[in-house]
Design a protein around this motif. Structure first.
Motif, PDB file in Angstrom:
ATOM      1  N   LEU A   6       0.842  -1.195   0.000  1.00 43.24           N
ATOM      2  CA  LEU A   6       0.000   0.000   0.000  1.00 43.24           C
ATOM      3  C   LEU A   6       0.874   1.239   0.000  1.00 43.24           C
ATOM      4  N   GLN A   7       0.545   2.169  -0.889  1.00 41.99           N
ATOM      5  CA  GLN A   7       1.219   3.466  -0.927  1.00 41.99           C
ATOM      6  C   GLN A   7       0.159   4.558  -0.922  1.00 41.99           C
ATOM      7  N   ILE A   8       0.253   5.449   0.039  1.00 41.38           N
ATOM      8  CA  ILE A   8      -0.624   6.620   0.084  1.00 41.38           C
ATOM      9  C   ILE A   8       0.283   7.846   0.070  1.00 41.38           C
ATOM     10  N   LYS A   9       0.033   8.744  -0.896  1.00 46.49           N
ATOM     11  CA  LYS A   9       0.886   9.931  -1.026  1.00 46.49           C
ATOM     12  C   LYS A   9       0.026  11.189  -1.049  1.00 46.49           C
ATOM     13  N   ASN A  10       0.322  12.104  -0.127  1.00 42.70           N
ATOM     14  CA  ASN A  10      -0.286  13.439  -0.101  1.00 42.70           C
ATOM     15  C   ASN A  10      -1.813  13.393  -0.228  1.00 42.70           C
ATOM     16  N   LEU A  11      -2.425  12.531   0.577  1.00 45.27           N
ATOM     17  CA  LEU A  11      -3.872  12.317   0.467  1.00 45.27           C
ATOM     18  C   LEU A  11      -4.644  13.438   1.173  1.00 45.27           C
ATOM     19  N   HIS A  12      -5.551  14.061   0.419  1.00 44.47           N
ATOM     20  CA  HIS A  12      -6.433  15.105   0.956  1.00 44.47           C
ATOM     21  C   HIS A  12      -7.880  14.695   0.733  1.00 44.47           C
ATOM     22  N   LYS A  13      -8.693  14.883   1.758  1.00 48.03           N
ATOM     23  CA  LYS A  13     -10.117  14.579   1.666  1.00 48.03           C
ATOM     24  C   LYS A  13     -10.907  15.692   2.349  1.00 48.03           C
ATOM     25  N   ARG A  14     -11.907  16.201   1.637  1.00 53.55           N
ATOM     26  CA  ARG A  14     -12.760  17.249   2.195  1.00 53.55           C
ATOM     27  C   ARG A  14     -14.210  16.808   2.200  1.00 53.55           C
ATOM     28  N   PHE A  15     -14.938  17.242   3.205  1.00 53.30           N
ATOM     29  CA  PHE A  15     -16.398  17.177   3.208  1.00 53.30           C
ATOM     30  C   PHE A  15     -16.874  18.623   3.182  1.00 53.30           C
ATOM     31  N   GLY A  16     -17.216  19.103   1.987  1.00 57.50           N
ATOM     32  CA  GLY A  16     -17.553  20.520   1.849  1.00 57.50           C
ATOM     33  C   GLY A  16     -16.334  21.373   2.160  1.00 57.50           C
ATOM     34  N   ASP A  17     -16.482  22.304   3.103  1.00 57.10           N
ATOM     35  CA  ASP A  17     -15.364  23.183   3.470  1.00 57.10           C
ATOM     36  C   ASP A  17     -14.434  22.556   4.503  1.00 57.10           C
ATOM     37  N   LEU A  18     -14.852  21.419   5.060  1.00 56.59           N
ATOM     38  CA  LEU A  18     -14.066  20.790   6.123  1.00 56.59           C
ATOM     39  C   LEU A  18     -13.024  19.837   5.532  1.00 56.59           C
ATOM     40  N   GLU A  19     -11.755  20.142   5.753  1.00 59.57           N
ATOM     41  CA  GLU A  19     -10.682  19.253   5.291  1.00 59.57           C
ATOM     42  C   GLU A  19     -10.414  18.221   6.385  1.00 59.57           C
ATOM     43  N   VAL A  20     -10.704  16.958   6.084  1.00 61.98           N
ATOM     44  CA  VAL A  20     -10.621  15.891   7.080  1.00 61.98           C
ATOM     45  C   VAL A  20      -9.253  15.210   7.038  1.00 61.98           C
ATOM     46  N   LEU A  21      -8.694  15.056   5.848  1.00 67.15           N
ATOM     47  CA  LEU A  21      -7.333  14.527   5.685  1.00 67.15           C
ATOM     48  C   LEU A  21      -6.480  15.605   5.038  1.00 67.15           C
ATOM     49  N   LYS A  22      -5.334  15.880   5.650  1.00 66.82           N
ATOM     50  CA  LYS A  22      -4.547  17.059   5.249  1.00 66.82           C
ATOM     51  C   LYS A  22      -3.152  16.672   4.765  1.00 66.82           C
ATOM     52  N   GLY A  23      -3.103  15.742   3.811  1.00 67.58           N
ATOM     53  CA  GLY A  23      -1.808  15.378   3.226  1.00 67.58           C
ATOM     54  C   GLY A  23      -1.166  14.193   3.913  1.00 67.58           C
ATOM     55  N   ILE A  24      -1.855  13.040   3.848  1.00 66.08           N
ATOM     56  CA  ILE A  24      -1.370  11.820   4.513  1.00 66.08           C
ATOM     57  C   ILE A  24      -0.398  11.077   3.600  1.00 66.08           C
ATOM     58  N   ASP A  25       0.742  10.682   4.159  1.00 66.94           N
ATOM     59  CA  ASP A  25       1.710   9.793   3.493  1.00 66.94           C
ATOM     60  C   ASP A  25       1.850   8.534   4.336  1.00 66.94           C
ATOM     61  N   LEU A  26       1.648   7.382   3.697  1.00 67.32           N
ATOM     62  CA  LEU A  26       1.677   6.116   4.434  1.00 67.32           C
ATOM     63  C   LEU A  26       2.047   4.991   3.479  1.00 67.32           C
ATOM     64  N   THR A  27       2.960   4.126   3.893  1.00 61.54           N
ATOM     65  CA  THR A  27       3.277   2.935   3.099  1.00 61.54           C
ATOM     66  C   THR A  27       3.201   1.706   3.997  1.00 61.54           C
ATOM     67  N   MET A  28       2.802   0.597   3.391  1.00 61.42           N
ATOM     68  CA  MET A  28       2.767  -0.691   4.094  1.00 61.42           C
ATOM     69  C   MET A  28       3.378  -1.759   3.211  1.00 61.42           C
ATOM     70  N   LYS A  29       4.165  -2.629   3.828  1.00 56.79           N
ATOM     71  CA  LYS A  29       4.731  -3.780   3.125  1.00 56.79           C
ATOM     72  C   LYS A  29       3.843  -5.011   3.358  1.00 56.79           C
ATOM     73  N   HIS A  30       4.048  -6.035   2.534  1.00 55.97           N
ATOM     74  CA  HIS A  30       3.340  -7.302   2.722  1.00 55.97           C
ATOM     75  C   HIS A  30       3.617  -7.830   4.134  1.00 55.97           C
ATOM     76  N   GLY A  31       2.570  -8.213   4.840  1.00 61.92           N
ATOM     77  CA  GLY A  31       2.707  -8.765   6.182  1.00 61.92           C
ATOM     78  C   GLY A  31       2.673  -7.739   7.305  1.00 61.92           C
ATOM     79  N   ASP A  32       2.661  -6.451   6.947  1.00 64.69           N
ATOM     80  CA  ASP A  32       2.559  -5.408   7.978  1.00 64.69           C
ATOM     81  C   ASP A  32       1.192  -5.440   8.652  1.00 64.69           C
ATOM     82  N   VAL A  33       1.180  -5.133   9.929  1.00 66.88           N
ATOM     83  CA  VAL A  33      -0.067  -4.879  10.651  1.00 66.88           C
ATOM     84  C   VAL A  33       0.075  -3.487  11.265  1.00 66.88           C
ATOM     85  N   VAL A  34      -0.713  -2.554  10.756  1.00 69.18           N
ATOM     86  CA  VAL A  34      -0.620  -1.154  11.170  1.00 69.18           C
ATOM     87  C   VAL A  34      -1.932  -0.749  11.826  1.00 69.18           C
TER      88      VAL A  34
END
Length: 255
Positions: A6-34
Motif C-alpha cells: 500500500l502506498q498513500i501519497k499526499n492524500l487530501h479529503k474534504r467534506f464541503g469546506d471541512l478538510e478531514v485529511l490534510k496530506g497523509i503519506d503512508l506505506t505498508m509492506k506485505h505482512g505489515d499490521v498497522v
C-alpha cells in the motif's frame, strides 16, 4: 511484485469546506499490521475508507501493489476510472465494519458465499467449501446454517470477517470492529484478528483498543487533526510517546 503493498501519497479529503485529511503519506509492506489510533474526528475511518474508495478523495494517490486506485492521470488531469474497473480494484482489499452488514435473510454460510459467487463467479460447490473453511477458522462452522438474528454480535462479526477474508484480499481493513460489541464479546473477535496477523495477513486497523493495538501491530500511527502526529513501533509509541498530544491521548485511553 512491489515490496510495498500500500502506498498513500499526499492524500487530501474534504467534506464541503471541512478538510478531514490534510496530506497523509503512508506505506505498508506485505505482512505489515498497522493500527491507526487517535481521537474521534482525527480522520482514521475516513483514511481507511479512502483506501478502497468507499470515500472519494480530492487530491493525492492511493495505490495497491503499484496500481493507482480509482483514478488515472492523463495530461496532468485526474480522471476517475469506470465503475467496473473500480469494482475490480475494490476486490483487492477486504473490509470489516463496526456494524456487521450481514444479510438478515441469509444463513452465515450464504453470507460468506455471496461475494465468491457474485463477484468471483465461482461455482456454488467451490464457494461453499471456501466458506466452510473460513467459518471454521473463525470458530463459526457449527453455526453455519444460523441466520444473523440467531447469532450474538461477536458471532456476527466473526462471520463478517470470514466473509471479507474468503475473497482472498491482498489487504484487510478493520474499522473499529469491536466498538458495537458488548465488552464480554470483544475478546473473541480480537482473538480472530490476532490469529490472522500471526499468519502474515496484511492489515490496516482503526481501533480504540490500545492493548490490542500494542499486541497485534508492528507499527502504530497516531492521527490528530487529519494528519499523522506520530508513528513508530508499538513499544516506543506506548511506552515513550514523543509528543504531548499522544501522551495525553494515552492517558485518556487509560493505557
Amino acid at each position: 511484485m512491489s515490496s510495498e503493498l500500500l502506498q498513500i501519497k499526499n492524500l487530501h479529503k474534504r467534506f464541503g469546506d471541512l478538510e478531514v485529511l490534510k496530506g497523509i503519506d503512508l506505506t505498508m509492506k506485505h505482512g505489515d499490521v498497522v493500527s491507526l489510533i487517535g481521537s474521534s474526528g482525527s480522520g482514521k475511518t475516513t483514511l481507511l475508507r479512502c483506501v478502497n474508495l468507499l470515500e472519494d478523495y480530492e487530491e493525492g494517490v492511493v495505490a495497491v501493489e503499484g496500481e493507482q486506485i480509482g483514478y488515472k492521470n492523463k495530461a496532468g488531469r485526474r480522471i476517475r476510472l469506470p465503475e467496473k474497473e473500480i469494482a475490480r480494484q475494490r476486490a483487492m482489499t477486504g473490509m470489516a465494519f463496526q456494524h456487521f452488514n450481514l444479510f438478515p435473510h441469509m444463513s452465515a454460510i450464504r453470507n460468506v458465499m455471496l461475494g465468491l459467487v457474485k463477484t468471483k463467479k465461482m461455482a456454488k460447490d467451490e464457494a461453499y467449501a471456501i466458506a466452510e473453511k473460513w467459518l471454521g477458522r473463525v470458530g463459526m462452522l457449527e453455526r453455519k446454517d444460523h441466520f444473523p438474528g440467531q447469532l450474538s454480535g461477536g458471532q456476527q462479526q466473526r462471520v463478517a470477517i470470514a466473509r471479507a477474508i474468503a475473497m482472498n484480499p491482498k489487504l484487510m481493513l478493520f474499522d473499529e470492529v469491536t466498538s458495537a460489541l458488548d465488552p464480554e464479546l470483544v475478546n473473541e473477535v480480537l482473538a480472530v484478528i490476532l490469529d490472522l496477523a500471526k499468519e502474515g495477513m496484511t492489515m490496516l486497523l482503526v481501533t480504540h483498543e490500545m492493548q490490542f493495538a500494542h499486541d497485534v501491530s508492528n507499527r502504530v500511527i497516531f492521527m490528530q487533526d487529519g494528519r499523522i502526529g506520530e508513528e513508530g513501533p508499538p513499544q516506543e509509541m506506548f511506552k515513550n510517546p514523543k509528543t504531548e498530544r499522544l501522551s495525553e491521548f494515552l492517558k485518556s485511553s487509560k493505557f
